[in-house]
Design a protein around this motif. Structure first.
Motif, PDB file in Angstrom:
ATOM      1  N   ALA A   8       0.833  -1.202   0.000  1.00  0.00           N
ATOM      2  CA  ALA A   8       0.000   0.000   0.000  1.00  0.00           C
ATOM      3  C   ALA A   8       0.869   1.255   0.000  1.00  0.00           C
ATOM      4  N   PHE A   9       1.972   1.234   0.738  1.00  0.00           N
ATOM      5  CA  PHE A   9       2.875   2.384   0.759  1.00  0.00           C
ATOM      6  C   PHE A   9       3.478   2.636  -0.621  1.00  0.00           C
ATOM      7  N   VAL A  10       3.928   1.587  -1.284  1.00  0.00           N
ATOM      8  CA  VAL A  10       4.520   1.734  -2.612  1.00  0.00           C
ATOM      9  C   VAL A  10       3.484   2.252  -3.609  1.00  0.00           C
ATOM     10  N   VAL A  11       2.276   1.728  -3.540  1.00  0.00           N
ATOM     11  CA  VAL A  11       1.206   2.185  -4.433  1.00  0.00           C
ATOM     12  C   VAL A  11       0.895   3.654  -4.169  1.00  0.00           C
ATOM     13  N   ASN A  12       0.861   4.055  -2.910  1.00  0.00           N
ATOM     14  CA  ASN A  12       0.600   5.457  -2.573  1.00  0.00           C
ATOM     15  C   ASN A  12       1.709   6.373  -3.067  1.00  0.00           C
ATOM     16  N   VAL A  13       2.962   5.941  -2.952  1.00  0.00           N
ATOM     17  CA  VAL A  13       4.069   6.741  -3.467  1.00  0.00           C
ATOM     18  C   VAL A  13       3.941   6.902  -4.980  1.00  0.00           C
ATOM     19  N   LEU A  14       3.610   5.819  -5.670  1.00  0.00           N
ATOM     20  CA  LEU A  14       3.457   5.890  -7.126  1.00  0.00           C
ATOM     21  C   LEU A  14       2.300   6.800  -7.535  1.00  0.00           C
ATOM     22  N   ILE A  15       1.187   6.700  -6.844  1.00  0.00           N
ATOM     23  CA  ILE A  15       0.031   7.537  -7.167  1.00  0.00           C
ATOM     24  C   ILE A  15       0.343   9.011  -6.923  1.00  0.00           C
ATOM     25  N   LEU A  16       0.951   9.321  -5.794  1.00  0.00           N
ATOM     26  CA  LEU A  16       1.284  10.710  -5.497  1.00  0.00           C
ATOM     27  C   LEU A  16       2.353  11.242  -6.451  1.00  0.00           C
ATOM     28  N   SER A  17       3.294  10.401  -6.855  1.00  0.00           N
ATOM     29  CA  SER A  17       4.295  10.821  -7.837  1.00  0.00           C
ATOM     30  C   SER A  17       3.659  11.101  -9.185  1.00  0.00           C
ATOM     31  N   LEU A  18       2.679  10.301  -9.567  1.00  0.00           N
ATOM     32  CA  LEU A  18       1.962  10.525 -10.817  1.00  0.00           C
ATOM     33  C   LEU A  18       1.186  11.843 -10.772  1.00  0.00           C
ATOM     34  N   ILE A  19       0.568  12.122  -9.648  1.00  0.00           N
ATOM     35  CA  ILE A  19      -0.161  13.382  -9.490  1.00  0.00           C
ATOM     36  C   ILE A  19       0.798  14.569  -9.600  1.00  0.00           C
ATOM     37  N   VAL A  20       1.955  14.464  -8.953  1.00  0.00           N
ATOM     38  CA  VAL A  20       2.957  15.539  -9.021  1.00  0.00           C
ATOM     39  C   VAL A  20       3.468  15.689 -10.447  1.00  0.00           C
ATOM     40  N   TYR A  21       3.666  14.579 -11.157  1.00  0.00           N
ATOM     41  CA  TYR A  21       4.114  14.626 -12.550  1.00  0.00           C
ATOM     42  C   TYR A  21       3.096  15.368 -13.422  1.00  0.00           C
ATOM     43  N   ILE A  22       1.834  15.043 -13.263  1.00  0.00           N
ATOM     44  CA  ILE A  22       0.783  15.689 -14.058  1.00  0.00           C
ATOM     45  C   ILE A  22       0.691  17.178 -13.721  1.00  0.00           C
ATOM     46  N   LEU A  23       0.767  17.506 -12.441  1.00  0.00           N
ATOM     47  CA  LEU A  23       0.731  18.920 -12.056  1.00  0.00           C
ATOM     48  C   LEU A  23       1.971  19.667 -12.529  1.00  0.00           C
ATOM     49  N   GLY A  24       3.104  18.981 -12.603  1.00  0.00           N
ATOM     50  CA  GLY A  24       4.324  19.602 -13.106  1.00  0.00           C
ATOM     51  C   GLY A  24       4.235  19.950 -14.577  1.00  0.00           C
ATOM     52  N   TRP A  53      13.676  18.952 -11.414  1.00  0.00           N
ATOM     53  CA  TRP A  53      13.075  20.130 -10.787  1.00  0.00           C
ATOM     54  C   TRP A  53      11.936  19.796  -9.825  1.00  0.00           C
ATOM     55  N   VAL A  54      11.067  18.887 -10.184  1.00  0.00           N
ATOM     56  CA  VAL A  54       9.873  18.665  -9.367  1.00  0.00           C
ATOM     57  C   VAL A  54      10.167  17.763  -8.168  1.00  0.00           C
ATOM     58  N   LEU A  55      10.738  16.596  -8.408  1.00  0.00           N
ATOM     59  CA  LEU A  55      10.967  15.658  -7.309  1.00  0.00           C
ATOM     60  C   LEU A  55      11.905  16.185  -6.222  1.00  0.00           C
ATOM     61  N   PRO A  56      12.961  16.938  -6.556  1.00  0.00           N
ATOM     62  CA  PRO A  56      13.779  17.463  -5.459  1.00  0.00           C
ATOM     63  C   PRO A  56      13.014  18.377  -4.501  1.00  0.00           C
ATOM     64  N   TYR A  57      11.976  19.022  -4.958  1.00  0.00           N
ATOM     65  CA  TYR A  57      11.193  19.893  -4.093  1.00  0.00           C
ATOM     66  C   TYR A  57      10.008  19.189  -3.438  1.00  0.00           C
ATOM     67  N   TRP A  58       9.497  18.137  -4.030  1.00  0.00           N
ATOM     68  CA  TRP A  58       8.270  17.510  -3.566  1.00  0.00           C
ATOM     69  C   TRP A  58       8.462  16.137  -2.951  1.00  0.00           C
ATOM     70  N   TRP A  59       9.673  15.594  -2.881  1.00  0.00           N
ATOM     71  CA  TRP A  59       9.845  14.235  -2.403  1.00  0.00           C
ATOM     72  C   TRP A  59       9.396  14.072  -0.953  1.00  0.00           C
ATOM     73  N   LEU A  60       9.652  15.068  -0.114  1.00  0.00           N
ATOM     74  CA  LEU A  60       9.254  14.970   1.285  1.00  0.00           C
ATOM     75  C   LEU A  60       7.733  14.954   1.432  1.00  0.00           C
ATOM     76  N   MET A  61       7.043  15.783   0.666  1.00  0.00           N
ATOM     77  CA  MET A  61       5.582  15.806   0.711  1.00  0.00           C
ATOM     78  C   MET A  61       4.992  14.495   0.183  1.00  0.00           C
ATOM     79  N   ILE A  62       5.623  13.902  -0.830  1.00  0.00           N
ATOM     80  CA  ILE A  62       5.156  12.625  -1.355  1.00  0.00           C
ATOM     81  C   ILE A  62       5.292  11.532  -0.301  1.00  0.00           C
ATOM     82  N   ILE A  63       6.426  11.482   0.376  1.00  0.00           N
ATOM     83  CA  ILE A  63       6.656  10.466   1.406  1.00  0.00           C
ATOM     84  C   ILE A  63       5.698  10.655   2.583  1.00  0.00           C
ATOM     85  N   ILE A  64       5.529  11.888   3.040  1.00  0.00           N
ATOM     86  CA  ILE A  64       4.619  12.152   4.159  1.00  0.00           C
ATOM     87  C   ILE A  64       3.183  11.798   3.768  1.00  0.00           C
TER      88      ILE A  64
END
Length: 78
Positions: A8-24, A53-64
């Motif tokens: 579930a954690f891995v799936v949540n990380v992937l989903i949130l990363s996809l959302i950040v990618y689309i917003l980026g 550019w995106v992941l270096p700024y958003w990785w902490l929010m994705i993990i949390i």
């Protein structure tokens, strides 16, 4: 049980990363820094923008967010 929580954690990380990618992709800086003419170039440039550019700024929010969603998942499963 622990395997389900890890999954579930891995799936949540992937989903949130996809959302950040689309917003980026909607960011004006992406269109200014990486202009592209065709689809392949756009895809490669969007992945560069995500990684550089995106992941270096958003990785902490994705993990949390993934931890919170996994915690919510474990509560709802009980």
């Amino acid at each position: 049980m622990k395997k389900n929580i890890l999954k579930a954690f891995v799936v949540n990380v992937l989903i949130l990363s996809l959302i950040v990618y689309i917003l980026g992709l909607t960011d004006s800086a992406f269109q200014q820094v990486y202009p592209s003419d065709n689809v392949v170039s756009y895809l490669i440039n969007s992945l560069k923008y995500l990684i550089l550019w995106v992941l270096p700024y958003w990785w902490l929010m994705i993990i949390i967010g993934a931890v919170l969603l996994t915690f919510l998942y474990s509560i709802l499963r009980k």
